[in-house]
Scaffold this motif. Structure first.
Motif, PDB file in Angstrom:
ATOM      1  N   THR A   1      39.608  20.231  23.127  1.00  0.00           N
ATOM      2  CA  THR A   1      39.361  21.414  23.952  1.00  0.00           C
ATOM      3  C   THR A   1      38.877  21.038  25.353  1.00  0.00           C
ATOM      4  O   THR A   1      38.414  21.901  26.099  1.00  0.00           O
ATOM      5  CB  THR A   1      38.277  22.316  23.310  1.00  0.00           C
ATOM      6  OG1 THR A   1      37.055  21.572  23.223  1.00  0.00           O
ATOM      7  CG2 THR A   1      38.687  22.756  21.919  1.00  0.00           C
ATOM      8  N   GLY A   2      38.965  19.753  25.698  1.00  0.00           N
ATOM      9  CA  GLY A   2      38.478  19.301  27.009  1.00  0.00           C
ATOM     10  C   GLY A   2      39.271  19.907  28.151  1.00  0.00           C
ATOM     11  O   GLY A   2      40.411  20.344  27.978  1.00  0.00           O
ATOM     12  N   MET A   3      38.649  19.926  29.326  1.00  0.00           N
ATOM     13  CA  MET A   3      39.287  20.527  30.497  1.00  0.00           C
ATOM     14  C   MET A   3      39.911  19.477  31.408  1.00  0.00           C
ATOM     15  O   MET A   3      40.617  19.820  32.338  1.00  0.00           O
ATOM     16  CB  MET A   3      38.255  21.296  31.329  1.00  0.00           C
ATOM     17  CG  MET A   3      37.380  22.235  30.547  1.00  0.00           C
ATOM     18  SD  MET A   3      38.269  23.721  30.122  1.00  0.00           S
ATOM     19  CE  MET A   3      37.630  24.802  31.372  1.00  0.00           C
ATOM     20  N   MET A   4      39.618  18.202  31.183  1.00  0.00           N
ATOM     21  CA  MET A   4      39.987  17.167  32.134  1.00  0.00           C
ATOM     22  C   MET A   4      41.005  16.164  31.577  1.00  0.00           C
ATOM     23  O   MET A   4      41.217  15.111  32.162  1.00  0.00           O
ATOM     24  CB  MET A   4      38.729  16.407  32.602  1.00  0.00           C
ATOM     25  CG  MET A   4      37.761  17.253  33.389  1.00  0.00           C
ATOM     26  SD  MET A   4      38.453  17.735  34.989  1.00  0.00           S
ATOM     27  CE  MET A   4      38.152  19.490  34.977  1.00  0.00           C
ATOM     28  N   GLY A   5      41.571  16.488  30.428  1.00  0.00           N
ATOM     29  CA  GLY A   5      42.595  15.601  29.867  1.00  0.00           C
ATOM     30  C   GLY A   5      42.046  14.288  29.328  1.00  0.00           C
ATOM     31  O   GLY A   5      42.799  13.335  29.112  1.00  0.00           O
ATOM     32  N   GLY A   6      40.756  14.217  29.067  1.00  0.00           N
ATOM     33  CA  GLY A   6      40.162  12.976  28.569  1.00  0.00           C
ATOM     34  C   GLY A   6      40.637  12.610  27.178  1.00  0.00           C
ATOM     35  O   GLY A   6      40.677  11.433  26.810  1.00  0.00           O
TER      36      GLY A   6
ATOM     37  N   GLY B   1      33.310  16.733  33.142  1.00  0.00           N
ATOM     38  CA  GLY B   1      33.650  15.317  33.098  1.00  0.00           C
ATOM     39  C   GLY B   1      34.775  14.948  34.051  1.00  0.00           C
ATOM     40  O   GLY B   1      35.143  15.719  34.952  1.00  0.00           O
ATOM     41  N   ILE B   2      35.336  13.766  33.834  1.00  0.00           N
ATOM     42  CA  ILE B   2      36.336  13.210  34.738  1.00  0.00           C
ATOM     43  C   ILE B   2      37.718  13.134  34.071  1.00  0.00           C
ATOM     44  O   ILE B   2      38.711  13.583  34.639  1.00  0.00           O
ATOM     45  CB  ILE B   2      35.909  11.784  35.188  1.00  0.00           C
ATOM     46  CG1 ILE B   2      34.538  11.836  35.886  1.00  0.00           C
ATOM     47  CG2 ILE B   2      36.966  11.175  36.110  1.00  0.00           C
ATOM     48  CD1 ILE B   2      34.451  12.709  37.109  1.00  0.00           C
ATOM     49  N   GLY B   3      37.772  12.604  32.856  1.00  0.00           N
ATOM     50  CA  GLY B   3      39.035  12.518  32.128  1.00  0.00           C
ATOM     51  C   GLY B   3      40.097  11.821  32.929  1.00  0.00           C
ATOM     52  O   GLY B   3      39.849  10.783  33.551  1.00  0.00           O
ATOM     53  N   GLN B   4      41.329  12.381  32.927  1.00  0.00           N
ATOM     54  CA  GLN B   4      42.363  11.840  33.808  1.00  0.00           C
ATOM     55  C   GLN B   4      42.498  12.670  35.073  1.00  0.00           C
ATOM     56  O   GLN B   4      42.986  12.190  36.089  1.00  0.00           O
ATOM     57  CB  GLN B   4      43.700  11.723  33.079  1.00  0.00           C
ATOM     58  CG  GLN B   4      44.115  12.926  32.247  1.00  0.00           C
ATOM     59  CD  GLN B   4      45.427  12.688  31.521  1.00  0.00           C
ATOM     60  OE1 GLN B   4      46.461  12.474  32.151  1.00  0.00           O
ATOM     61  NE2 GLN B   4      45.407  12.705  30.204  1.00  0.00           N
ATOM     62  N   VAL B   5      42.005  13.917  35.026  1.00  0.00           N
ATOM     63  CA  VAL B   5      42.208  14.832  36.149  1.00  0.00           C
ATOM     64  C   VAL B   5      41.468  14.370  37.405  1.00  0.00           C
ATOM     65  O   VAL B   5      42.008  14.410  38.504  1.00  0.00           O
ATOM     66  CB  VAL B   5      41.728  16.255  35.769  1.00  0.00           C
ATOM     67  CG1 VAL B   5      41.917  17.202  36.953  1.00  0.00           C
ATOM     68  CG2 VAL B   5      42.483  16.757  34.556  1.00  0.00           C
ATOM     69  N   LYS B   6      40.215  13.939  37.236  1.00  0.00           N
ATOM     70  CA  LYS B   6      39.400  13.690  38.420  1.00  0.00           C
ATOM     71  C   LYS B   6      39.157  12.210  38.710  1.00  0.00           C
ATOM     72  O   LYS B   6      38.243  11.878  39.467  1.00  0.00           O
ATOM     73  CB  LYS B   6      38.061  14.423  38.281  1.00  0.00           C
ATOM     74  CG  LYS B   6      38.194  15.929  38.456  1.00  0.00           C
ATOM     75  CD  LYS B   6      36.849  16.606  38.611  1.00  0.00           C
ATOM     76  CE  LYS B   6      37.014  18.121  38.694  1.00  0.00           C
ATOM     77  NZ  LYS B   6      35.729  18.825  38.505  1.00  0.00           N
ATOM     78  N   VAL B   7      39.951  11.331  38.095  1.00  0.00           N
ATOM     79  CA  VAL B   7      39.753   9.892  38.320  1.00  0.00           C
ATOM     80  C   VAL B   7      39.811   9.564  39.815  1.00  0.00           C
ATOM     81  O   VAL B   7      38.951   8.861  40.347  1.00  0.00           O
ATOM     82  CB  VAL B   7      40.801   9.062  37.543  1.00  0.00           C
ATOM     83  CG1 VAL B   7      40.710   7.594  37.934  1.00  0.00           C
ATOM     84  CG2 VAL B   7      40.571   9.208  36.049  1.00  0.00           C
TER      85      VAL B   7
ATOM     86  N   GLY C   1      42.247   4.154  31.472  1.00  0.00           N
ATOM     87  CA  GLY C   1      42.727   5.027  32.544  1.00  0.00           C
ATOM     88  C   GLY C   1      41.969   6.333  32.656  1.00  0.00           C
ATOM     89  O   GLY C   1      42.300   7.167  33.482  1.00  0.00           O
ATOM     90  N   LYS C   2      40.943   6.495  31.828  1.00  0.00           N
ATOM     91  CA  LYS C   2      40.120   7.691  31.945  1.00  0.00           C
ATOM     92  C   LYS C   2      38.814   7.309  32.655  1.00  0.00           C
ATOM     93  O   LYS C   2      38.362   6.170  32.554  1.00  0.00           O
ATOM     94  CB  LYS C   2      39.808   8.285  30.561  1.00  0.00           C
ATOM     95  CG  LYS C   2      41.010   8.447  29.638  1.00  0.00           C
ATOM     96  CD  LYS C   2      41.969   9.530  30.091  1.00  0.00           C
ATOM     97  CE  LYS C   2      43.294   9.452  29.328  1.00  0.00           C
ATOM     98  NZ  LYS C   2      43.177   9.726  27.897  1.00  0.00           N
TER      99      LYS C   2
END
Lengths: 489, 476
Positions: free
Chosen positions: B72-77, B434-440, B471-472
């Motif tokens: 359910t994460g928002m950042m693709g982590g 968080g950061i995940g893949q979206v905000k790297v 990559g996250k």
């Protein structure tokens, strides 16, 4: 030094005259101490039980100077022992006798940089004395809750580096919970500016928590943004004679609701503690002449001032204590009627350590277990120790709401320090084995430093020690930052 | 690779392995369906030992592992990359509650337990587990901890990391770190727990946790309040602490734009106040002390009403509606919680999950709103969020009638304008999510070299082969 400790391998690079000149160029004459009498208070711990050496004591005046000093040492591979108020109990800030590098004292960096009462935060330098910070907060009608015996001389940088505890942990948490941001000088001299005053910040690894509690082995904390709370305005303090430690836990469990979540402190003391205090500390008075083996000090506080006609904390507590007496947990109780009485109660609690020194040689373990296991731990721990030395005199006390017990013993009457020392390793092993079996901690508040380096290695898993070593080696590859503390590499 | 799959099967059994495409699909896409990845297999271990064995096997084969909770994460982590060379390791079969200790106020759980289940279990024991957020019916605690989730109770209880005493972690080497200690105090070396919490599965896989519990609230007061400005909201919160005896649990700020969207798109929503105002606060106080009958005992709602009366006189409050019953309180909360859904129905929008220090919030809002308008004068900012945490969902709705592609052309300039101001105020570009893949790349842009290098150093030290959710968070 503890008898059994073998000095770990630490860098042996000396401070050459050229390096000394460079240091002088950075911090100036005022920031250097070279003479032995001048260095002495820095290279021995406050109890006088650990004595080390340092080529020079360096006292930078600001972060930039700390950074330049560290960079210089990094270049040459010179070891650094960071130090705050030098009030630690585990020798974390005392150099090893084989230390050939510098001692870096933060005590000149003692400025409160900003107070933000609306945002409930305060930005300070690492060398600020804890009590100064408490008073600064109070002068803005705010509260900085960290509170412990050494508050008149310990400094915030040391408190954070050791994740200090104290008597307000139950409600506010350990030192690490009182911090929003940090500035840290890393082992290569780089400055990490993590001085953010944010309550929420999910942007990568939590470096802040890694530096806190690392006892200066990963970097030097130079500044911090601290959290503030509303100042307490209505406080009720009580002294309770209770059935047993199990009753203490049940009382605390019910006190949360009865106080509207305003339990500030909950301190368990055995009768042996209070007897010792009354015997040795002038001016203390028994708050309750009850012939019972266990006492509990309970404090509730609220930031809402008492209002005429409305129920205050004391009235709520009175009702609560009546209920607890009916339930058989409380045998007798007195609520402080004024500040002087409350201070007397606190004074007794805080006098246990000085009273024990006056009483004679003893042993003390700073352990924690899950709160519900506290009674079993006390009972089994006393048995384990008296099995080894039947006439040893236990005087357990502690922050029961934190599951933190200062599990302490006086030597048998008339036994000298040397004789007691022969029993110490066996008792230590028995107590710490019990801590391990109950999934507890062998150092709840005081940290590892020099004193517990081998105990930690004995009781922690290889995975955990290896992970810590991997972090240490990665962040401090030259092993110059407080080497030989916490871990052997 | 068939050998690898066979060996996975040998560890987790047929039930623990998903290799068919339709079966894999729900694990390969995030719930907002912004990202679609690929994976060799979905592996669903049933125990910590199985997780460790899977990680060791992956290490041997050089296969990267993407740990996933409730997805359910928002950042693709929790979403794998597109190259299909990773496995997704789902914790959703590890969903047992192992122990509840009401006296010690703790609960020990496996990582795959759904948050709602934990809340309900605590309630059955007359206890509270305070973590509360929109996805609570499907997110799992392992994911909550790995992302250090926030939610609506942070003000009083803290983020997810403050709700944990101990964790068990499978390291990138496939070893098990048993840090499952139910201790409030433990100063024995580096704080590994807080390093894994919030690391988004890049340093190891959280498999179990000891959670803290609190007494269950018994007396709750909720009000819907119109305030003249964000500044008034901050002042209101500051004085509410004392007035409530430190029992403020939530303090949510909303601008009028979001309210209009909710009233337009959510059936049954009604404006709690008669007149329109620019800014609203949803204030909730709660206490674990039950209300008692008797004239001299005032409950929280009486205290709150008296307090709001004073605030009205001081001009901090323009109008207020105290909830008269639970249904009304729920309706107020629905106004707040339906902001996301209403925004979705209104059309395309850009989201920013930011934080600044609480006292800077009013100035930030003013500058931030102006910055969005400078980029696109007709855009409709929808600021709302957790005042007490300094955390705003500083969202931006498209001008009326615009389609997604047209609006998305402005996404980057608008976001950068907002983030530049956030950074100028010393704030965070990702307060909760968080950061995940979206905000790297955003993180790499806004954080100092020293900070990024330190994170990379830690990542390399603990996961030298870069196989744990690579990559996250940070590029190595």
């Amino acid at each position: 030094m503890p008898d059994t400790v073998i000095t770990p391998a630490i860098p042996t690079v000396p401070v050459t005259p050229a390096v000394l000149e460079a240091l002088r160029g950075i911090v100036g004459e005022r920031g250097l101490i070279l003479d032995e009498p001048g260095k002495e208070p820095y290279v021995r711990d406050w109890r006088g039980s650990l004595i080390g050496t340092a080529a020079v004591v360096v006292r930078p005046a600001n972060t930039d100077e700390v950074s330049k000093v560290v960079r210089l040492c990094h270049e040459h591979g010179i070891a650094i022992v960071p130090q705050g108020g030098n009030t630690g109990l585990m020798g974390g800030a005392t150099p090893w006798p084989t230390h050939s590098g510098i001692l870096l004292s933060l005590t000149r960096m003692n400025h409160v940089l900003e107070v933000d009462p609306v945002g409930y935060s305060m930005t300070v330098e690492a060398g600020c004395i804890l009590q100064t910070l408490q008073e600064t907060a109070a002068s803005h009608d705010r509260f900085f809750p960290l509170s412990l015996g050494a508050q008149g001389s310990c400094v915030i940088g040391g408190n954070l580096s050791t994740n200090a505890g104290g008597v307000q942990v139950l409600r506010y948490g350990n030192a690490r919970n009182l911090v929003l941001g940090l500035e840290v000088v890393l082992p290569n001299g780089d400055v990490w500016d993590g001085l953010r005053s944010l309550k929420k910040d999910n942007t990568g690894y939590d470096l802040k928590h890694l530096f806190m509690g690392a006892e200066g082995t990963l970097g030097i904390i130079t500044k911090a943004v601290l959290k503030l709370w509303p100042a307490p305005k209505d406080v009720a303090t009580a002294w309770l004679a209770i059935r047993d430690p199990q009753a203490a836990i049940e009382i605390l469990s019910e006190a949360h609701a009865a106080s509207e979540d305003n339990v500030g402190s909950c301190e368990l003391m055995s009768r042996a503690c209070t007897d010792m205090v009354l015997r040795h500390i002038p001016g203390t008075q028994d708050p309750l002449k009850a012939d019972t083996p266990w006492f509990l000090m309970l404090e509730w506080s609220s930031s809402r001032p008492r209002q005429d006609g409305a129920e205050g904390m004391a009235e709520k507590m009175e009702q609560f204590l009546a209920d607890q007496m009916e339930a058989g947990r409380v045998l007798d109780a007195v609520i402080a009627q004024n500040e002087a009485q409350a201070r007397n109660m606190w004074f007794i609690r805080e006098s246990v350590a000085p009273a024990s020194r006056a009483e004679g040689p003893g042993l003390s373990y700073d352990v924690s277990v899950a709160i519900s296991k506290v009674p079993a731990f006390i009972a089994q721990g006393i048995t384990a120790a008296t099995d080894i030395l039947p006439s040893i005199r236990p005087y357990p006390l502690g922050h029961i709401g934190d599951g933190n017990i200062h599990f302490s013993f006086m030597g048998p009457v008339g036994m000298d320090r040397e004789t007691l020392r022969q029993y110490t390793p066996a008792i230590t092993r028995a107590v710490n084995d019990l801590v391990r079996d109950m999934a507890g901690s062998i150092s709840a508040e005081h940290g590892i430093g020099i004193e517990k380096i081998d105990e930690l290695a004995h009781y922690r898993s290889k995975v955990e020690l290896d992970t810590m070593r991997a972090i240490k080696r990665a962040l401090d590859p030259k092993n110059i930052m407080n080497p030989g503390k916490i871990l052997r590499l | 690779m068939t050998d690898f799959i066979d060996r996975l099967r040998a560890i987790v059994g047929e039930r623990g392995l998903v290799t068919d495409e339709p079966g894999k699909l729900p694990y390969l896409s995030d719930w907002r369906e912004n990202y679609l990845g690929a994976a060799l297999a979905i592996v669903r271990p049933a125990s910590t030992e199985e997780v460790a064995a899977v990680v060791r096997l992956c290490l041997e084969h050089g296969v990267a592992v993407v740990p996933q909770g409730g997805n359910t994460g928002m950042m693709g982590g929790g979403t794998p990359h597109r190259d299909g060379r990773e496995i997704v390791l789902s914790l959703n079969r590890m969903n047992r509650i192992l122990e509840v200790d009401p006296i010690g106020y703790t609960m020990t759980v496996e990582a795959g337990v759904v948050l709602k289940t934990i809340q309900d279990t605590a309630a059955q024991h007359d206890r509270l587990f305070p973590l509360s957020l929109g996805a609570e019916g499907s997110c799992t605690i392992g994911g909550n901890l790995s992302t250090n989730a926030g939610g609506v109770q942070v003000l009083k209880f803290g983020n997810a990391r403050q709700l944990v005493l101990g964790i068990e972690v499978v390291t990138p080497q496939g070893k098990v770190w048993n840090g499952l200690r139910a201790l409030k105090k433990d100063n024995t070396g580096y704080d590994l727990r807080d390093l894994y919490l919030g690391a988004e599965g890049t340093l190891g896989i959280i498999t179990r946790a000891v959670l803290k519990l609190w007494p269950k609230p018994k007396d709750v007061a909720t009000s819907w309040i119109a305030v003249p400005s964000p500044e008034a909201a901050v002042a209101l919160l500051s004085s509410a602490n004392a007035a409530s005896e430190d029992n403020v649990t939530s303090c949510e700020l909303m601008g009028r734009q979001g309210i209009d969207f909710v009233l337009r798109h959510v059936p049954g929503a009604t404006d709690p106040l008669a007149e329109r105002h620019d800014w609203y606060v949803l204030l909730e106080w709660s206490s674990t002390r039950p209300r008692r009958s008797g004239a001299n005992d005032t409950g929280l709602s009486e205290k709150m009403e008296a307090y709001l009366g004073e605030a009205l006189e001081q001009g901090l409050v323009l109008d207020a509606a105290p909830a008269q019953n639970e249904a009304q309180a729920r309706a107020f909360w629905a106004m707040r919680e339906n902001h996301s859904e209403a925004q979705k129905k209104e059309g395309p929008s850009i989201k920013h999950d930011i934080s600044v220090s609480v006292s800077k919030l009013p100035a930030f809002i003013e500058d931030g709103l102006a910055a969005m308008k400078r980029v696109l004068p007709d855009c409709r900012p929808v600021p709302f969020g957790h005042v007490g945490d300094g955390n705003l969902h500083f969202n931006c709705q498209s001008p009326p009638g615009w389609d997604k592609p047209r609006f998305m052309a402005y996404a980057e300039p608008i976001s950068h304008a907002v983030y530049d101001i956030v950074v100028g105020y010393g704030g965070s570009i990702s307060a909760e999510h968080g950061i995940g893949q979206v905000k790297v790349d955003e993180l790499a842009h806004y954080r100092s070299q020293v900070e990024l290098d330190t994170m990379r150093t830690i990542k390399r030290a603990l996961d030298p082969r870069n196989l744990m959710n690579p990559g996250k968070v940070v590029r190595v």
